[in-house]
Design an enzyme around this catalytic site. Structure first.
Site, mmCIF file in Angstrom:
data_model
loop_
_atom_site.group_PDB
_atom_site.id
_atom_site.type_symbol
_atom_site.label_atom_id
_atom_site.label_comp_id
_atom_site.label_asym_id
_atom_site.label_seq_id
_atom_site.Cartn_x
_atom_site.Cartn_y
_atom_site.Cartn_z
ATOM 1 N N SER A 1 1.032 -1.982 -4.263
ATOM 2 C CA SER A 1 0.155 -2.973 -4.911
ATOM 3 C C SER A 1 0.764 -4.362 -4.725
ATOM 4 O O SER A 1 1.920 -4.571 -5.085
ATOM 5 C CB SER A 1 0.037 -2.695 -6.404
ATOM 6 O OG SER A 1 -0.388 -1.379 -6.614
ATOM 7 N N ARG B 1 5.358 -3.508 -15.654
ATOM 8 C CA ARG B 1 5.860 -3.900 -14.326
ATOM 9 C C ARG B 1 6.815 -5.092 -14.400
ATOM 10 O O ARG B 1 6.811 -5.972 -13.525
ATOM 11 C CB ARG B 1 4.706 -4.229 -13.367
ATOM 12 C CG ARG B 1 3.685 -3.154 -13.186
ATOM 13 C CD ARG B 1 4.210 -1.918 -12.475
ATOM 14 N NE ARG B 1 3.113 -1.026 -12.175
ATOM 15 C CZ ARG B 1 2.710 -0.038 -12.984
ATOM 16 N NH1 ARG B 1 3.340 0.201 -14.116
ATOM 17 N NH2 ARG B 1 1.688 0.729 -12.649
ATOM 18 N N GLU C 1 2.906 -9.018 -7.581
ATOM 19 C CA GLU C 1 3.928 -8.064 -8.042
ATOM 20 C C GLU C 1 5.105 -8.043 -7.065
ATOM 21 O O GLU C 1 6.258 -7.879 -7.449
ATOM 22 C CB GLU C 1 3.284 -6.671 -8.143
ATOM 23 C CG GLU C 1 4.209 -5.627 -8.699
ATOM 24 C CD GLU C 1 3.546 -4.269 -8.854
ATOM 25 O OE1 GLU C 1 2.632 -4.125 -9.679
ATOM 26 O OE2 GLU C 1 3.958 -3.342 -8.123
HETATM 27 P P1 FAD Z 1 13.440 -3.756 -2.980
HETATM 28 O O1 FAD Z 1 12.074 -4.013 -2.437
HETATM 29 O O2 FAD Z 1 14.555 -3.674 -2.015
HETATM 30 O O3 FAD Z 1 13.762 -4.875 -4.070
HETATM 31 C C1 FAD Z 1 12.807 -5.252 -5.036
HETATM 32 C C2 FAD Z 1 13.438 -6.263 -5.981
HETATM 33 O O4 FAD Z 1 14.483 -5.643 -6.731
HETATM 34 C C3 FAD Z 1 14.105 -7.441 -5.266
HETATM 35 O O5 FAD Z 1 13.997 -8.572 -6.095
HETATM 36 C C4 FAD Z 1 15.558 -7.024 -5.184
HETATM 37 O O6 FAD Z 1 16.440 -8.119 -5.084
HETATM 38 C C5 FAD Z 1 15.741 -6.286 -6.493
HETATM 39 N N1 FAD Z 1 16.751 -5.217 -6.447
HETATM 40 C C6 FAD Z 1 16.699 -4.072 -5.706
HETATM 41 N N2 FAD Z 1 17.763 -3.293 -5.978
HETATM 42 C C7 FAD Z 1 18.504 -3.958 -6.906
HETATM 43 C C8 FAD Z 1 19.727 -3.683 -7.588
HETATM 44 N N3 FAD Z 1 20.426 -2.539 -7.393
HETATM 45 N N4 FAD Z 1 20.184 -4.607 -8.476
HETATM 46 C C9 FAD Z 1 19.517 -5.754 -8.690
HETATM 47 N N5 FAD Z 1 18.366 -6.080 -8.067
HETATM 48 C C10 FAD Z 1 17.859 -5.184 -7.195
HETATM 49 N N6 FAD Z 1 5.830 0.423 -7.591
HETATM 50 C C11 FAD Z 1 5.461 0.931 -8.800
HETATM 51 O O7 FAD Z 1 5.884 0.434 -9.857
HETATM 52 N N7 FAD Z 1 4.612 2.004 -8.881
HETATM 53 C C12 FAD Z 1 4.107 2.597 -7.790
HETATM 54 O O8 FAD Z 1 3.362 3.568 -7.896
HETATM 55 C C13 FAD Z 1 4.463 2.067 -6.500
HETATM 56 N N8 FAD Z 1 3.930 2.596 -5.374
HETATM 57 C C14 FAD Z 1 4.264 2.066 -4.159
HETATM 58 C C15 FAD Z 1 3.684 2.604 -3.015
HETATM 59 C C16 FAD Z 1 4.006 2.103 -1.755
HETATM 60 C C17 FAD Z 1 3.372 2.713 -0.535
HETATM 61 C C18 FAD Z 1 4.933 1.047 -1.640
HETATM 62 C C19 FAD Z 1 5.319 0.518 -0.289
HETATM 63 C C20 FAD Z 1 5.492 0.471 -2.778
HETATM 64 C C21 FAD Z 1 5.150 0.979 -4.052
HETATM 65 N N9 FAD Z 1 5.690 0.436 -5.238
HETATM 66 C C22 FAD Z 1 5.354 0.961 -6.454
HETATM 67 C C23 FAD Z 1 6.626 -0.700 -5.167
HETATM 68 C C24 FAD Z 1 8.100 -0.258 -4.907
HETATM 69 O O9 FAD Z 1 8.154 1.050 -4.411
HETATM 70 C C25 FAD Z 1 8.948 -0.345 -6.158
HETATM 71 O O10 FAD Z 1 8.912 -1.637 -6.699
HETATM 72 C C26 FAD Z 1 10.410 0.048 -5.906
HETATM 73 O O11 FAD Z 1 11.114 0.163 -7.114
HETATM 74 C C27 FAD Z 1 11.137 -0.927 -4.973
HETATM 75 O O12 FAD Z 1 12.399 -0.361 -4.654
HETATM 76 P P2 FAD Z 1 13.251 -0.946 -3.457
HETATM 77 O O13 FAD Z 1 14.569 -0.262 -3.496
HETATM 78 O O14 FAD Z 1 12.493 -0.839 -2.189
HETATM 79 O O15 FAD Z 1 13.411 -2.458 -3.917
HETATM 80 P P1 NAP Z 2 -6.401 4.325 -9.883
HETATM 81 O O1 NAP Z 2 -6.111 5.680 -10.408
HETATM 82 O O2 NAP Z 2 -7.511 4.113 -8.919
HETATM 83 O O3 NAP Z 2 -6.619 3.340 -11.118
HETATM 84 C C1 NAP Z 2 -6.918 1.953 -10.900
HETATM 85 C C2 NAP Z 2 -6.234 1.145 -11.956
HETATM 86 O O4 NAP Z 2 -6.744 1.510 -13.220
HETATM 87 C C3 NAP Z 2 -4.766 1.429 -11.945
HETATM 88 O O5 NAP Z 2 -4.135 0.266 -11.546
HETATM 89 C C4 NAP Z 2 -4.407 1.855 -13.345
HETATM 90 O O6 NAP Z 2 -3.504 0.996 -13.991
HETATM 91 C C5 NAP Z 2 -5.703 1.776 -14.124
HETATM 92 N N1 NAP Z 2 -5.933 3.053 -14.824
HETATM 93 C C6 NAP Z 2 -6.448 4.192 -14.289
HETATM 94 N N2 NAP Z 2 -6.561 5.141 -15.245
HETATM 95 C C7 NAP Z 2 -6.099 4.591 -16.389
HETATM 96 C C8 NAP Z 2 -5.944 5.071 -17.707
HETATM 97 N N3 NAP Z 2 -6.323 6.299 -18.050
HETATM 98 N N4 NAP Z 2 -5.409 4.232 -18.633
HETATM 99 C C9 NAP Z 2 -5.020 2.994 -18.304
HETATM 100 N N5 NAP Z 2 -5.138 2.478 -17.055
HETATM 101 C C10 NAP Z 2 -5.683 3.263 -16.113
HETATM 102 O O7 NAP Z 2 -5.061 3.700 -9.255
HETATM 103 P P2 NAP Z 2 -4.337 4.010 -7.875
HETATM 104 O O8 NAP Z 2 -4.372 2.792 -7.049
HETATM 105 O O9 NAP Z 2 -4.833 5.297 -7.309
HETATM 106 O O10 NAP Z 2 -2.840 4.211 -8.367
HETATM 107 C C11 NAP Z 2 -2.491 5.328 -9.148
HETATM 108 C C12 NAP Z 2 -1.250 5.021 -9.944
HETATM 109 O O11 NAP Z 2 -0.180 4.708 -9.051
HETATM 110 C C13 NAP Z 2 -1.414 3.815 -10.871
HETATM 111 O O12 NAP Z 2 -0.704 4.064 -12.059
HETATM 112 C C14 NAP Z 2 -0.783 2.678 -10.091
HETATM 113 O O13 NAP Z 2 -0.194 1.696 -10.938
HETATM 114 C C15 NAP Z 2 0.306 3.408 -9.292
HETATM 115 N N6 NAP Z 2 0.553 2.700 -8.014
HETATM 116 C C16 NAP Z 2 1.308 1.570 -8.061
HETATM 117 C C17 NAP Z 2 1.606 0.881 -6.886
HETATM 118 C C18 NAP Z 2 2.495 -0.338 -6.919
HETATM 119 O O14 NAP Z 2 2.935 -0.774 -5.859
HETATM 120 N N7 NAP Z 2 2.785 -0.891 -8.078
HETATM 121 C C19 NAP Z 2 1.110 1.336 -5.671
HETATM 122 C C20 NAP Z 2 0.314 2.464 -5.672
HETATM 123 C C21 NAP Z 2 0.037 3.143 -6.865
HETATM 124 P P3 NAP Z 2 -1.922 1.104 -13.868
HETATM 125 O O15 NAP Z 2 -1.608 0.529 -12.545
HETATM 126 O O16 NAP Z 2 -1.463 0.265 -15.004
HETATM 127 O O17 NAP Z 2 -1.506 2.527 -13.998
#
Ligand code: FAD
Ligand code: NAP
Length: 337
Positions: free
Chosen positions: A237, A164, A333
């Site tokens: 998250s 991340r 995050e």
């Molecule tokens: P923004 O929120 O607009 O920006 C995020 C950051 O990136 C800011 O610092 C911004 O300045 C910078 N930025 C954006 N675009 C650019 C660009 N072109 N150049 C330089 N800087 C830039 N994230 C995960 O990793 N895994 C997930 O499973 C996941 N699930 C999500 C679920 C939900 C319901 C929500 C709401 C969010 C989730 N996220 C997840 C977080 C989010 O979707 C990601 O981080 C996504 O990449 C953000 O994209 P954005 O365009 O909305 O970025």
């Molecule tokens: P989940 O499946 O309930 O799992 C909980 C946590 O355990 C997750 O954060 C995941 O880590 C870790 N995990 C589960 N299985 C694993 C494995 N086999 N090996 C290593 N780590 C494991 O999680 P969830 O909330 O439903 O989300 C599912 C996936 O979507 C996850 O990968 C999560 O990161 C992603 N997600 C991300 C965001 C965001 O905003 N960043 C939001 C929603 C969902 P990891 O997170 O490292 O995968």
């Protein structure tokens, strides 16, 4: 390039906080990036790049220029017997890009279905889900370097991708990503081991996994577990899963045998931050306009249009209680302004 003044950011980020920006412009070309950065430098005003605003929290008005990324386009640059190279504009919607690849039968990003946001933001925190990260399919990233005024191409190693994180997340706002070059697989490797994917495929009687079946399974799991930002404000998250030492892990697991942890190296463990927060009693708790989501404690939700600072303070309370109970410092995050 048109610059508007005194713009509400409410509809431009998924927490929906009622904050404003002094200046706002849409950028749909590298020329527009150059002009707007020049403008901000001349005016000596800060700037920030906004994609879809799904990983950002505004805690106060932004006293500067917000640049909304709208560079579009998906272009096939090269195709071999086994791979396809696609150059994708930073303003393209991430999920639309994933579905485009799934429909073409090109594998690599299907486990990342339904993640909100733009393609240009995907490298920023190296988005990840279900055992797959964006970095696994990124060949290179093109960006405008605001320090040198040059458009540069950074290969995968240059981007310093981590869990991340990346070069771009550490050096926020230096690089404005204009496009990303992806390499997709024509003979995909299906990744179904993580989370409930296998279970859902089994329920649907999908004995032979396909890109479409995996994408649909991920969409189903996510839709059931995560709040839809169009209905309840959130940024997914709020915290990263922390990595702790084996020594601390052994102390904690003896006390909390149900703690969810995964070994990372011989000496470190990743702990599910959601489990830590739930163990501190936060799951489903609401204070004012803010709450800890009842189906996933890692998600902070915003029920009304309250101030962003209320969300920040709520997150601080969670950090302090996890620190007190587990001696683990959670890192946010979500990007805070
Ligand atoms: P923004 O929120 O607009 O920006 C995020 C950051 O990136 C800011 O610092 C911004 O300045 C910078 N930025 C954006 N675009 C650019 C660009 N072109 N150049 C330089 N800087 C830039 N994230 C995960 O990793 N895994 C997930 O499973 C996941 N699930 C999500 C679920 C939900 C319901 C929500 C709401 C969010 C989730 N996220 C997840 C977080 C989010 O979707 C990601 O981080 C996504 O990449 C953000 O994209 P954005 O365009 O909305 O970025
Ligand atoms: P989940 O499946 O309930 O799992 C909980 C946590 O355990 C997750 O954060 C995941 O880590 C870790 N995990 C589960 N299985 C694993 C494995 N086999 N090996 C290593 N780590 C494991 O999680 P969830 O909330 O439903 O989300 C599912 C996936 O979507 C996850 O990968 C999560 O990161 C992603 N997600 C991300 C965001 C965001 O905003 N960043 C939001 C929603 C969902 P990891 O997170 O490292 O995968």
């Amino acid at each position: 390039m048109e610059i508007s003044e005194n713009i509400s950011l409410q509809a431009l980020h998924s927490f929906g906080c009622n904050e404003k920006a002094n200046y706002f412009a849409k950028i749909d070309s590298i020329g527009a990036i150059e002009k707007s950065i020049q403008w901000a430098k001349e005016k000596n005003t800060p700037y920030l790049i906004l994609g879809s605003g799904s990983n950002i929290l505004f805690t106060k008005p932004f006293e500067g220029l917000v640049l909304k990324m709208e560079i579009m386009g998906i272009k096939k640059l090269k195709e071999t017997a086994s791979e396809v190279f696609l150059e994708v504009g930073a303003g393209e919607n991430w999920h639309h890009f994933v579905i485009y690849c799934v429909q073409k039968g090109w594998g690599g990003v299907e486990n990342l279905s339904l993640i909100p946001g733009t393609v240009g933001a995907a490298p920023i925190q190296n988005i990840g889900a279900y055992g797959v990260e964006a970095k696994d399919s990124i060949e290179s990233v093109s960006a405008y370097d605001t320090q040198t005024g040059q458009v540069i191409t950074l290969n995968n190693a240059d981007c310093k991708f981590g869990y991340r994180t990346s070069l771009f997340k550490k050096d926020t706002n230096r690089y404005i990503i204009s496009s990303v070059l992806f390499v997709l697989q024509k003979q995909p490797i299906f990744r179904t081991e993580y989370g409930a994917i296998k279970e859902v495929l089994h329920q649907k009687n999908n004995k032979q996994p396909s890109l479409e079946a995996i994408s649909n399974a991920v969409i189903q799991i996510r839709s059931e577990k995560l709040p839809d930002p169009k209905k309840i404000g959130n940024a997914g998250s709020f915290f990263k899963n922390p990595t702790i030492t084996k020594d601390l892990f052994e102390v904690l697991v003896a006390k909390y045998p149900k703690m969810i942890a995964y070994p990372i190296t011989d000496d470190t463990y990743k702990i599910a931050a959601g489990w830590l927060i739930e163990a501190c009693g936060w799951k489903g708790i609401q204070k004012g306009n803010v709450g800890c989501y009842e189906k996933q404690s890692l998600v902070i939700v915003h029920y009304n249009n309250g101030p962003g600072m209320e969300i920040y303070n709520f997150s601080e309370e969670i950090i302090q209680s996890v620190l007190t109970q587990f001696d683990i410092l959670l890192e946010r995050e979500v990007v805070i302004y």
